[in-house]
Structure formats: C-alpha cells, structure tokens
Design a protein around this motif. Structure first.
Motif: not given
Length: 254
Positions: A107-112, A122-125, A129-135, A201-208
């Motif tokens: 989220a754009k409002s996130s401090n991550i 990893g730092m957020a965990m 600051k990171l309790t859930h992460f979605a896939i 949301s902030d978006v970052m493409l993951i390299p192939q």
C-alpha cells in the motif's frame, strides 16, 4: 392466439440457438483486467459474444476434466493444459498466447518501501510491521508458484511461512494485498498495473530471473464450436497481442 404461440416458439428457438453459439471460456483469474478489452474488440469485429469464467488454472482444469461445459481454456501455464491434452479433452495442441510476470505490491500508505532485493520485507517482519503477506496458492495457481520461487530466491520463503495468506487464485491474492488483510503481496504484474490497484499501491516488477517463465497457454476443448474457434484465432492476432502488451504481458515468438 395460435399466431402468438407460433411467434413465441420462434423467439425461444432463436434465443436458444443464439445462446448455444455463445461459447463458455475458462480463463485464469490473472486475465480479468485484460480479457474484457479483448472480448469487446472481438465483438466489434465479429458481432459475436463469449462468456468468461475466471478462476485458478488448476481448479478450472479440474472442472473441465469433470465435464464442465467450456469450449476454450486460457490457462496461466502449460501443466493444466497438457494434462487435458493427454486425457483427450482438447482439439489439437495448445498454443502460447502470452508470457506473464509477477510484481511485489504494498500500500502507498505503508511504511514498507520496496527495494531491489526485498530486504525491507525481512526487516518489516523483524520489526513486527508485517504480519501477513499475500500470494496465490502455489498448489494450483501458476502465479503462486512463481511467487514461491521468487521468495525462495530472495531467501524469504521459510521465514514468511507463518505470515502467508494464500489466495484461492491470483485475483483473491491481489484482493488480500490491497484490502488491508495483508501488508502486501506478490501478484501478477498485469493486475498490479490495473488502475484500481496501481492507484493505491507501490509496484515493483520482479525480474524474470527470479522464477521460472510463466508461459500462458490456450487450447480449444472437444466441444468447441465455430465462435470458440474464431475467438481462439482472434486471441493470437495482432489486435489481441497489442492489448496484452499494454497490460504488462510479453508476446512470445511463434
């Protein structure tokens, strides 16, 4: 009165015939923002309609094998299509229609804040600051498998196990990532680019290089009619390819 019933019967027969000419298409949920534009373009060119049902590729593949009345299957990878080909549920062989990518979103409002090596996850965990992460669920969603491979390559898979929210499909995982149910997630790049997601949301493409190629296959099923064949051809044409590209896909060489 007799004339009325004759007219009514003619209308019902015509409607039933038209309905039978409208094919049911099973499509991976990652296509939900791109496929409506392609369907609209197909309708303008041909005057024909198609009905789309979205879901995870694995679940749709199982439904087809159990007799679901689909005429065309657009999967997010090869495995589920090849399984149907081997069991005789298809016409001819499958065709790659696009190459997918994945992206991290928060989220754009996130401090991550996102960085190239995802160290902030990893730092957020560690900082709570990171309790859930979605896939998406890697067991039946190709984009979920790619997300798992990427997290493994970054060395984050094991540490995230207790925090993972596994969506039934890529669409649900994206909903988790933007609804506040999780702090973020790895989702199809095409969904991350959609206005409704990218706006918040902030978006970052993951390299192939971080995951196996996501080759998306389509195949005609044994009950495919004329309109399904036409739509299959249209999906491989220049107009559809341009729409795929605008929505974050790559088009394979044929």
């Amino acid at each position: 009165m007799t004339q009325f019933f004759v007219l009514l019967l003619g209308f019902l027969l015509s409607f039933n015939s038209y309905a039978q000419q409208t094919p049911n298409v099973a499509a991976a949920s990652s296509l939900q923002f791109v496929l409506p534009e392609i369907v609209a373009a197909f309708q303008r060119e041909s005057g024909r309609l198609v009905r789309i049902t979205y879901g995870s590729s694995g679940n749709l593949g199982r439904q087809i094998a159990q007799g679901a009345p689909f005429e065309l299957f657009l999967s997010a990878d090869a495995f589920y299509v090849e399984n149907l080909v081997e069991k005789g549920f298809t016409i001819d062989s499958a065709q790659v229609y696009a190459l997918g990518s994945i992206a991290v979103i928060v989220a754009k409002s996130s401090n991550i804040k996102l960085s190239e090596n995802l160290s902030e996850i990893g730092m957020a965990m560690e900082q709570g600051k990171l309790t859930h992460f979605a896939i998406a669920n890697p067991e039946h969603a190709p984009y979920g498998r790619a997300a798992r491979e990427a997290l493994q390559s970054y060395g984050l898979w094991e540490s995230l196990q207790a925090r993972l929210l596994r969506g039934e499909n890529a669409s649900q995982a994206t909903q988790f990532a933007v609804s506040g149910a999780s702090a973020g997630g790895i989702v199809p790049y095409t969904l991350a680019l959609s206005p409704v997601i990218s706006r918040v949301s902030d978006v970052m493409l993951i390299p192939q290089s971080r995951h196996q190629p996501i080759r998306q296959y389509m195949v005609l099923l044994t009950d495919a009619g004329e309109v399904a064949h036409q739509f299959f051809e249209f999906l491989g044409g220049a107009e559809s390819q341009a729409i795929f590209r605008r929505n974050g896909y790559e088009i394979p060489d044929r």
